[in-house]
Write a protein that holds these residues in place. Structure first.
Motif, mmCIF file in Angstrom:
data_model
loop_
_atom_site.group_PDB
_atom_site.id
_atom_site.type_symbol
_atom_site.label_atom_id
_atom_site.label_comp_id
_atom_site.label_asym_id
_atom_site.label_seq_id
_atom_site.Cartn_x
_atom_site.Cartn_y
_atom_site.Cartn_z
ATOM 1 N N MET A 1 0.830 -1.200 0.000
ATOM 2 C CA MET A 1 0.000 0.000 0.000
ATOM 3 C C MET A 1 0.869 1.256 0.000
ATOM 4 N N GLY A 2 1.977 1.207 0.692
ATOM 5 C CA GLY A 2 2.891 2.349 0.727
ATOM 6 C C GLY A 2 3.447 2.666 -0.651
ATOM 7 N N LYS A 3 3.801 1.635 -1.404
ATOM 8 C CA LYS A 3 4.317 1.846 -2.758
ATOM 9 C C LYS A 3 3.236 2.441 -3.640
ATOM 10 N N ASN A 4 2.014 1.901 -3.519
ATOM 11 C CA ASN A 4 0.904 2.448 -4.304
ATOM 12 C C ASN A 4 0.639 3.900 -3.911
ATOM 13 N N ALA A 5 0.686 4.168 -2.616
ATOM 14 C CA ALA A 5 0.456 5.541 -2.143
ATOM 15 C C ALA A 5 1.571 6.463 -2.628
ATOM 16 N N ALA A 6 2.813 5.989 -2.581
ATOM 17 C CA ALA A 6 3.941 6.795 -3.056
ATOM 18 C C ALA A 6 3.817 7.062 -4.553
ATOM 19 N N ASP A 7 3.436 6.031 -5.318
ATOM 20 C CA ASP A 7 3.239 6.204 -6.762
ATOM 21 C C ASP A 7 2.125 7.208 -7.038
ATOM 22 N N ALA A 8 1.032 7.097 -6.291
ATOM 23 C CA ALA A 8 -0.094 8.015 -6.470
ATOM 24 C C ALA A 8 0.308 9.437 -6.093
ATOM 25 N N LEU A 9 1.065 9.572 -5.021
ATOM 26 C CA LEU A 9 1.526 10.885 -4.592
ATOM 27 C C LEU A 9 2.472 11.494 -5.625
ATOM 28 N N THR A 10 3.390 10.695 -6.148
ATOM 29 C CA THR A 10 4.309 11.168 -7.186
ATOM 30 C C THR A 10 3.546 11.609 -8.422
ATOM 31 N N GLU A 11 2.580 10.812 -8.831
ATOM 32 C CA GLU A 11 1.776 11.163 -10.011
ATOM 33 C C GLU A 11 1.005 12.457 -9.777
ATOM 34 N N MET B 1 1.813 14.914 -7.714
ATOM 35 C CA MET B 1 2.764 16.033 -7.699
ATOM 36 C C MET B 1 3.183 16.417 -9.113
ATOM 37 N N LEU B 2 3.453 15.423 -9.955
ATOM 38 C CA LEU B 2 3.825 15.703 -11.339
ATOM 39 C C LEU B 2 2.687 16.394 -12.078
ATOM 40 N N HIS B 3 1.455 15.962 -11.805
ATOM 41 C CA HIS B 3 0.296 16.583 -12.433
ATOM 42 C C HIS B 3 0.177 18.052 -12.010
ATOM 43 N N ARG B 4 0.388 18.328 -10.730
ATOM 44 C CA ARG B 4 0.336 19.711 -10.241
ATOM 45 C C ARG B 4 1.440 20.557 -10.865
ATOM 46 N N GLU B 5 2.639 19.998 -10.975
ATOM 47 C CA GLU B 5 3.734 20.730 -11.604
ATOM 48 C C GLU B 5 3.435 21.004 -13.076
#
Length: 195
Positions: free
Chosen positions: A35-45, A47-51
């Motif tokens: 779940m942490g990896k999925n959450a990290a991937d979702a968070l990274t995605e 952040m990239l979308h916001r940037e």
């Protein structure tokens, strides 16, 4: 006998509790990592979308700025004191630049058809006239441009005025007389570091 049974029972229960606890711990760690990896991937995605959204907004803002400034400069190029340069042309250039105070616009020059700077209005009131800028792309393009056309150059290092020695983008527009004769061009310096 009863004590032996209690010992076996408690040992079995302890073993079962230990085994159950160990299995729960293993599942919890596995669940956390998955779940942490999925959450990290979702968070990274996210952040990239916001940037990406911020970059698009910045690009639109820059596009709007250059469009607004280019239209103002193009309109300014049709004024009488610009078409027929004379005694108050430099004052007109300074007044035009004063309206852009607080922006990255550092100055504006009037370049005659041969590529010499005839008038210069800038933030620092640095006269810098007489310089030859005929080698610049905007001067070459200005000779073939039509009235009202706006050209935004590639970044160059400024040679004069308030932006001297700094990277700028020039916004240029031809100065065309009523009879269609090319009188030169106006080139505004926009300091890249201030964008």
């Amino acid at each position: 006998m009863l004590s032996k049974f209690k010992k076996i029972l408690f040992t079995s229960y302890n073993g079962i509790f230990l085994l159950t606890g160990l299995l729960i711990l293993i599942f919890a760690v596995a669940f956390y990592f998955l779940m942490g990896k999925n959450a990290a991937d979702a968070l990274t995605e996210q952040m990239l979308h916001r940037e990406q959204i911020a970059a698009r907004a910045g690009a639109r803002s820059l596009e709007s700025f250059f469009s607004l400034y280019g239209k103002a400069q193009s309109s300014f190029s049709t004024r009488g004191e610009i078409i027929s340069p004379g005694g108050n042309t430099n004052d007109s250039l300074y007044n035009f630049i004063a309206k852009w105070e607080g922006t990255p616009v550092a100055g504006i020059i009037f370049v005659d058809p041969s590529g010499k700077v005839k008038y210069n209005g800038n933030r620092k009131n640095a006269p810098d006239v007489g310089a030859d800028v005929s080698d610049r792309d905007y001067v070459k393009l200005g000779k073939t441009a039509k009235m009202g056309e706006i050209h935004i150059s590639e970044p160059v290092i400024s040679r004069l005025g308030a932006s001297k020695g700094r990277y700028i983008v020039t916004v240029s527009t031809p100065v065309i007389a009523d009879d269609g004769a090319y009188r030169g061009l106006l080139a505004g310096a926009v300091i890249l570091g201030e964008l």
